[in-house]
Design a protein around this motif. Sequence first.
Motif, PDB file in Angstrom:
ATOM      1  N   CYS A   1      -6.132  -0.305  -4.456  1.00 47.53           N
ATOM      2  CA  CYS A   1      -6.947  -0.832  -3.352  1.00 47.53           C
ATOM      3  C   CYS A   1      -8.149  -1.604  -3.893  1.00 47.53           C
ATOM      4  O   CYS A   1      -8.465  -2.701  -3.411  1.00 47.53           O
TER       5      CYS A   1
ATOM      6  N   TYR B   1       0.840  -1.209   0.000  1.00 47.01           N
ATOM      7  CA  TYR B   1       0.000   0.000   0.000  1.00 47.01           C
ATOM      8  C   TYR B   1       0.871   1.255   0.000  1.00 47.01           C
ATOM      9  O   TYR B   1       0.618   2.211  -0.737  1.00 47.01           O
TER      10      TYR B   1
ATOM     11  N   ASN C   1      -2.710   4.260  -3.561  1.00 46.77           N
ATOM     12  CA  ASN C   1      -3.493   4.412  -4.791  1.00 46.77           C
ATOM     13  C   ASN C   1      -4.873   3.752  -4.688  1.00 46.77           C
ATOM     14  O   ASN C   1      -4.994   2.590  -4.306  1.00 46.77           O
ATOM     15  N   LYS C   2      -5.907   4.521  -5.035  1.00 42.15           N
ATOM     16  CA  LYS C   2      -7.295   4.057  -4.897  1.00 42.15           C
ATOM     17  C   LYS C   2      -7.578   2.859  -5.807  1.00 42.15           C
ATOM     18  O   LYS C   2      -8.210   1.880  -5.394  1.00 42.15           O
ATOM     19  N   ASP C   3      -7.112   2.927  -7.048  1.00 47.07           N
ATOM     20  CA  ASP C   3      -7.351   1.829  -8.001  1.00 47.07           C
ATOM     21  C   ASP C   3      -6.681   0.546  -7.525  1.00 47.07           C
ATOM     22  O   ASP C   3      -7.235  -0.550  -7.655  1.00 47.07           O
TER      23      ASP C   3
ATOM     24  N   LYS D   1      -6.179   4.065   5.424  1.00 47.01           N
ATOM     25  CA  LYS D   1      -5.842   5.462   5.766  1.00 47.01           C
ATOM     26  C   LYS D   1      -5.887   5.658   7.283  1.00 47.01           C
ATOM     27  O   LYS D   1      -5.013   6.295   7.858  1.00 47.01           O
TER      28      LYS D   1
ATOM     29  N   GLN E   1      -9.580   1.015   1.394  1.00 46.97           N
ATOM     30  CA  GLN E   1      -8.696   2.189   1.414  1.00 46.97           C
ATOM     31  C   GLN E   1      -8.946   3.067   2.642  1.00 46.97           C
ATOM     32  O   GLN E   1      -8.019   3.593   3.256  1.00 46.97           O
ATOM     33  N   ARG E   2     -10.223   3.183   3.029  1.00 46.78           N
ATOM     34  CA  ARG E   2     -10.618   4.000   4.174  1.00 46.78           C
ATOM     35  C   ARG E   2      -9.925   3.511   5.444  1.00 46.78           C
ATOM     36  O   ARG E   2      -9.321   4.284   6.188  1.00 46.78           O
TER      37      ARG E   2
END
Length: 666
Positions: A539, A529, A535-537, A550, A546-547
């Motif tokens: 994840c 990660y 990167n969102k994609d 973070k 992703q949340r």
Amino acid sequence: MRMPEDGPPTKKFKYTLSHHNNGNNGYVPEKILQEKRNLPIFPARGKIINQIQRLDTAILIGETGSGKTTQIPQYLLEANVNKNAIIAVTQPRRVAAITISQRVAEEQGTELGQKVGYCVRFEDVTSENTKIKYMTDGMLLREAILDPLMKRYSIVILDEAHERTIHTDVLFGVVKQAQARRKVRGIRPLKILVMSATMDVDHFSAYFNAAPVLYLEGRQYPVQVYYVSQYTFSSIVTLFQIHRAEPPNNDILMFLTGQEEIESAVRTIRDITRTAEENMAPLVVCPLYAALPSHAQLKVFKPTPKGCRKVIVATNIAETSVTIQGIKFVVDSGVVKAKVFNPNSGLDLLKVVKVSKAQALQRTGRAGRESAGSCYRLYTEQEFTQFSDNTIPEIQRCNLSSVVLQLLALGISDIVNFDFMDKPSAESIIAAVHQLHNLGAVIKENTIKLTPVGRQMAAFPLEPRLGKTLLIAKENNCLEEILTIVSLLSVDSVLVTPQSKREEALAARQKFVSSEGDHVMLLNIYKAYKAVKGNKDWCMENFINQRNMKTATEVRKQLYDICERMEFPIKSCKNDTTIIRKCLAHGFFMNAAELQKDGSEYTSLSSRKTVSIHPSSVLFRCKPAYVIYNELVQTTKCYMRDLCVVDPDWLYEAAPVYFKKKKPGT
């Protein structure tokens, strides 16, 4: 204590109407001002201020939605009852602390973190200008370790007191003690306001030195209650029966037990809706649970689009902590997820239990906030009569090791005689002291004392076993890696496994899987990660939340900062996962299990209870001889979650006395 002057000589009185102007400093839209004036609490503003000004301690009962949580701190600030000091408002849940502070900042026309802010574990959005501070009860407790007199505060509002979380109960005693000590020393008085929508008022009043009980009248409409006749309907079947029979824009609140069950129900409802007949009104489905980030929670408060129906699938957070407009129907499953600790076996379980009658009534009341409503109870009337009257306080059914550690850090060594509202059993306190002693956090002489190790453990807002693991990692030069693992264990699961794409998700995650267990896999996920900068994609492709990643990153930064303040050398062991597993064994030796001789199940070394590997674990299809686990969850079986393969020699080395000179495996 003198009773209220404007009432008979009793602890109870009701407010009469009296209007007052609002005193906002910043720009506040007229719409918000009007909403404030429309709250049931608004006519009683003057009386509330007068009563709190003259009382040291008061208990205020007001229905959910009356406005007490958002308005009372503002009223006290505007009337300067706080004498320019900070007003602390505690909440049992971080969700409520964050969302309520956002609303109050908006109502005050101020940026969040200025006049109004919040402080929850691993997140502090306050400044030197903050005067109203919403916080979890655990955070105020941690502040009290550094300042037992709570000198920064002139008013402490203990909200949702009926929930009786473990931190709330300890906080009752700590705040009460701070108030008494300040009085003796002639320091500025500390006012205590205990608030709830429902509670055993006589019990609370007696505990807080016969404090007067103030009743705030709210608005409540009749609710028709329906029971099932003989067997339990599925919540989702009941939901669609209501949806077919009732007109749209009458929203439904459904109570389930936890995040996994809620997410599964939300997916099922959405799948059924997609294939439903065309003449059925569209459904807007919103989950609501404590771990949901605030931006996702806000969706439940958005007005329902015309011609649609909103369905909120929630945990018991929706019983009292938040008020949602538009609810007409409640579906009550009659169960809740609760921690249950057995001090004799040392077993700490998260299990589904029946709600109390008080909880059932709270759930029913959600349907009658704005108009008459209906509550569908998925249990029989006979079953309801067998429910306990009130929820057992968490402090009487939980592992107390964190509580005892915090009380010792506060300088309170006589734990057995601490002023608890409802005393935990002596067995639970003794079990907690034994656990801390096994971890090297306390020594038992004439009194119980914190060791230097215990004092360092208390500096971290973590469960004692995780705190000890960090300290062991410091000695073994792998703090970088253990900080990551501890952070990921402190947030909700970072793995997303949709039922419809289960095989795809497992295949995508295969590259992170480790035969050494879930902890090492989590470490692999975090490294990957970070390599792609979150990167969102990436994840989405790898079915990673992703949340939650973070959040774990933020938690790690906070823990890293504490380590730096304590001048810990933050070193990496590179790819030596053996030393990482050894550290985990030293922190979690009391959570160890060995494979039974027939190779079918495991036996917990502490309680000799039969336990199984949870299907979500990477070790589910493996059978290592020895494992440690993060927690036990009771469903159809007693499952171990978050596992790590360990060597029995490490366990014996970690605690030779605990294993009574008999090595595991001999």
